[in-house]
Structure formats: C-alpha cells, structure tokens
Design an enzyme around this catalytic site. Structure first.
Site, short mmCIF file in Angstrom:
data_model
loop_
_atom_site.label_atom_id
_atom_site.label_comp_id
_atom_site.label_asym_id
_atom_site.label_seq_id
_atom_site.Cartn_x
_atom_site.Cartn_y
_atom_site.Cartn_z
N GLY B 55 0.80 -1.21 0.00
CA GLY B 55 0.00 0.00 0.00
C GLY B 55 0.84 1.27 0.00
O GLY B 55 0.31 2.37 -0.02
N HIS B 56 2.18 1.08 0.03
CA HIS B 56 3.07 2.25 0.02
C HIS B 56 3.84 2.34 -1.30
O HIS B 56 4.87 3.02 -1.37
CB HIS B 56 4.07 2.15 1.17
N LYS B 104 11.17 -0.08 8.66
CA LYS B 104 10.47 1.10 9.17
C LYS B 104 9.98 0.79 10.59
O LYS B 104 9.46 -0.31 10.85
CB LYS B 104 9.28 1.47 8.26
N HIS B 215 -0.17 5.13 7.40
CA HIS B 215 -1.30 4.20 7.45
C HIS B 215 -2.56 4.92 7.90
O HIS B 215 -3.53 4.29 8.31
CB HIS B 215 -1.02 3.05 8.42
#
Lengths: 332, 332
Positions: B55-56, B104, B215
């Site tokens: 999703g990144h 991360k 997020h």
C-alpha cells in the site's frame, strides 16, 4: 474542493517555479509568455515543442530534456496555451533545423498551435496525436482525442530528433507512432479543476465512465462498476477492435502503457497491467516494452488508461534510447 | 470503496505479478513465501533487504534493483510481512557478506524482522528508520515512525553496499542518514484499505490531519484547512524544530523530498516544493538535491509529506550514484 493551493490564479506559476527549481539542472521556466525549455540549448537538431493545458503532469513540462522535448508550453489548467507562448518557445529553442510541434488533438490546442505555426519565420511542421479510440468527436475535439500515446510520440520523436534527423523524418515517425497507438481510459471519479472548485462531472459510487477523456469528457458510456478484470477486458477489446479497424496486424511486439489518471494507486495500476498483459498475449501480441505509472494525468481523477503501441525496430530503438527528463529517465 | 480490484484476497498477488511482468528485466517475484528479488543476483556484497506492509508503492518492491535493494518482502496491505518471507528472501539473495534489513519502525515490522534475524544462520544487522518527527509513539509504533526518509536510506545504503562495503559500514551509513532526516506529512483525505472497504478515518472537507502517518495514523492535531503556504510553513517549522532538537546544524546542503501520499497531483506537489524550498533557504539551508513525486504512499490518500536530509559528501555521493529500479532510476 480540497487542494494544496494558495490562490487559483497563481497556482500554475507557483507550481512551475517549484518544478523548475527542483529540476534546475535540467530545465528553465520563463513567464510572460510562459514556457519551459532545456537548461542546455540543443544544437543542430529539430526543435521539438509540445504543450497544452496544465493538469496532466508530468506531461508536458516533465518531458523537457535531452532525448525528448526542447520546450513545453503549459496553458492554465485544462486550457490551451496561447500562440505567443509557442512563438517565444520556438524562438528560444530553434536550432537551425526547424521546429516540430507535437499537439494533442483538442480544438483549442490545434487552433493556437496553428496560429503560432503561421507566424513562425522558419521551417516547421506539426504532429497531431489522436490515439484515444474511445470516441470520435468529443466535448473539445473534432476527431479523436490525443491522450497517453502522446508520451510515446514525444519520447520517440525526441530521440530521432537528437540524431540530427530532419523535420520531415521526425514528422513521419511521430505520425507512424500515432497511427500505431490505441488508448482508452476509464474513470472511477471525476477530476476537480481548481478554478471551477467542484467536480467536472457527477458520478455515483457504483458507476464508472468507460472511455473518459483526460479532461473528464464523456466516454462511450456510463456503466456499472465491476471487477477490474471485466473493466480491463472491455478496454483491451476496444483497443484490439481499433487496431483491427486500422487494418494493422493483430500480432507482433507491443509497448503496453498503463497510465494512472492521478488518484489511482500504483498497486491498482499493476493489477490492471497484469490483466491487460495476459489478455493481449492471448490475442497474439508479445508485450516487449512496458510502462506503468502516472504519465499523463487528469489532475486528481481516480482512473486509468491503457495504451498499446505496435512496435517495429525503429520505434523500439527510439523508445529504448537514453532520455533525461523529470518525468521519464533512463540510460542517462 | 471504488477500486480496480477483483478479489481483495488476490489483490496483492495480482499486483505483484503485474509488477514483476512489467519489470521482468529487473526483478522476479516468488510466492509462498512472497518476496521480490533482483533478476540478476548480486555477488560479493552485503544483501540489502527491506519490506513492510503493501500500500506504500513504489516502496519497497519498486526499489529492488542495482544500486538499491537486493530483495523486498511485501506484506498484505498495511500488514507486516511474516518472518518466513524475510528468511526466504535472505536465503535467496545472501552473497557472502551478510544481510542488512532496513525496517520502518512499526511494532509489527520490528517484531517480524527481529524474529527473522534470530533465525538467520549468517551475519546480519538491522537499520530501523524513524524519520517522522510528527509524533513519538503512535497507533502501531513505539518511538517515531519510519516514513519517506526510508527511501533515502535505501538508496544510499544500497549504493554503499554495491561498492563491497561491509555490513557494519552499511549499517552506520543508514543510521547516520536516518538521524539526519526529518519528515512530516499532512492528509487532506483518508486512505481506504481494500480489505476494510471504508476510509480508515473520517475527516471533514474543511479539516486536515497534520502529522498523519502513512497508514492514516493520527498526527499532531486535526486542524482547519488553510492555504498551502500556511500548511507548508507549519510542516517546515516542525522539521526545523526537529533538526534543532537533534542538535544538528541549521545550515548546509540538504536533500528536499516532497512526497505524494497517493492521490495528490504532481502540480500540487511542485507547489508545495516551491514553498518548502523557499522557506528552507530563508532558514539558511541550501537545497542541493530534490525529489518530488509519489515515492512512499498511503494507498489513495490525498496528502503529502516533506522530508529534509542533511547532506554530507558521503550521503551526496551515494544519493547521486547510479540506480536502476522500477521506482528510482538514474545514471543507468
């Protein structure tokens, strides 16, 4: 409308200034009239110039640089640039082998580039792109619209111009690529033009616009939202039908470009690519080159377009050659 | 929810297959367990591996390739990859100089990468990125969150690893860059996780989330939407404050990264860049390198982040070195 902006009237200038600052090694922007040119003026080649309304970034200013455009003339959002912009750009980048305009086929762009061309005191030619197979004649267009195929034309013609080829050869290559490229888009949402402050069109959460234009122009039909494979199947079918209608071969190597219209995430674009590539292979094509991402956008529209360019050795060579722009870069 | 998808359960696999097909000259994807690795295995260098929830995009798979990552382990959307993915990736790309994980700082990622590290039979080290200066401790984080600075760490550590540098040197460089990088984001809209089917958070048309996480985690505060300059001013002030708090110099050359979170058009990102660059110059910095675009996204969130990395000769050298990945490419 929720956008990062200060004042609608200054938005383009602020954005272009940011663009030119971020890529100061590549480009320079000039205002009044507004155009973007390479930092390092090219010598002894056809000067390739494009332009059109803003809101499609990275097109066109993002394609100024070695191996692609010599200059780009950005109009206000979804508004044609004026002839004085093209004249000033041509004067600035002309390098003794003539000027080639690459123009997406929209009435305003065609008219203003024509006016500029008439005023040019040196050799010139124009390529009109019209790769969108969704509709003939549209809100701002007589004939077919020029969309994502324009990126392929700009890349390859830019490459050929870099070799010192003459104006006629560049025009012939661009027209060949335009003929051999078919595109179609689908919108999940409208875009919002900053100066309008509201979405260009209304669309329900359960509908899509099949064949949408890059300014939110109507497509072929409003249809029910379905799974991605069904949507992509229809888009690929439209492209294949267009290739057939042009009496071009339904086989051979292709460049497959899946382009995001602004707000659709890369994860979805690759999913679309996956289905489109499979379908095109089933039809008999070989996907030899690929490009996936936001290359010609409709501001903040959620949606995507698919383009297929039938390759030959000449197109492949010019697609693969080095390019160094803000929006496309390889081999440099 | 309106997305190009077939089945939420297959979305990641379909998208990764599309990604690997589109970039077949660069990468290969493997499933069960899932990871993306370079097509051409690198020899005699530290193997640099990253990963995290999907999703990144283009992070992380988009940064696999020469000059950057050896492999990436994508989890489901906004979900940590599992240790077996990291183990399989490490086994596949290990090249006799050890494995470096770039992670991360989110609790799930940290835990799963730690579990994988414990099971590795060869030399290994981990860099945790934590460049987000918006908040300390967050929905999924103890300490600071790792955001866009991760791209800079991956680029530069990847470059150093390519020279044959040892594991310790790579880790030291990565930690230096993480320390010297401060980021903050602002959201105009929420993102929508496909499996959830609805926006992660509610936000009114007149509000923004200042300091949002990638997020959709809460930031510093919900505040009124204002003109871009005012928002950017607050973001730059937060970054400058963070640099001061870290007792780093408020001068010298910087890399300025303006990153789109998914649905914000390039035109707005350059406008943000324009203001941020001006403000940072006024503070005494020299913007020596720039990157503007979607490099670490929050699916389809409208918003942007600003990152400032304090450069030195070593970082600059590794930033400038050739890189050939789907998401970042130059000099190759």
């Amino acid at each position: 409308m929720k956008k990062f902006l200060n004042n609608v009237d200054h938005m383009l200038a602020e954005s272009l200034t940011g663009f030119a600052t971020a890529h100061a090694n590549l480009v320079e922007v000039q205002f009044e009239p507004t155009f973007v040119k390479r930092k390092q003026k090219a010598q002894n080649k056809v000067a390739v110039i494009s332009g059109g309304g803003s809101g499609h970034e990275p097109l066109h200013a993002g394609y100024v640089g070695k191996g692609m455009l010599d200059a780009a003339c950005p109009g206000q959002v979804f508004t044609s640039p004026t002839p004085d912009q093209m004249l000033a750009a041509a004067e600035a980048v002309h390098a003794d082998k003539g000027v080639l305009f690459i123009v997406k086929n929209y009435a305003g762009d065609v008219m203003n580039f024509e006016m500029a061309a008439e005023m040019l005191s040196f050799e010139h030619a124009t390529i009109y792109t019209s790769d969108d197979c969704a509709v003939v004649n549209s809100t701002y267009t007589t004939g077919r619209r020029g969309v994502a195929g324009t990126v392929i034309v700009e890349k390859c013609v830019g490459s050929l111009a870099e070799t010192g080829a003459n104006l006629e050869a560049c025009k012939v290559l661009g027209e060949k690529i335009n003929l051999r490229t078919s595109s179609i888009g689908a919108a999940l949402t409208s875009c919002t033009v900053p100066a309008a402050g509201r979405p260009t069109f209304d669309i329900s959460d359960s509908d899509i616009e099949m064949g949408v234009g890059i300014h939110g122009e109507p497509g072929r039909r409003r249809e029910a939202m379905r799974e991605a494979d069904a949507i992509v199947n229809d888009m690929v079918a439209a492209i294949v039908h267009d290739i057939e209608a042009k009496q071009l071969p339904l086989k051979g190597e292709i460049l497959l470009l899946v382009n995001g219209l602004g707000a659709t995430p890369l994860m979805e674009l690759y999913l679309i690519y996956n289905t489109a590539a499979k379908l095109l292979k089933e039809k008999g094509f070989t996907v030899a080159r690929s490009l996936v991402g936001n290359y010609i956008t409709a501001i903040d529209m959620a949606g995507a377009s698919i383009s297929v360019c039938l390759l030959d050795d000449e197109i492949k060579q010019h697609w693969d050659s080095p390019v160094h722009t803000a929006g496309l870069r390889w081999g440099a």
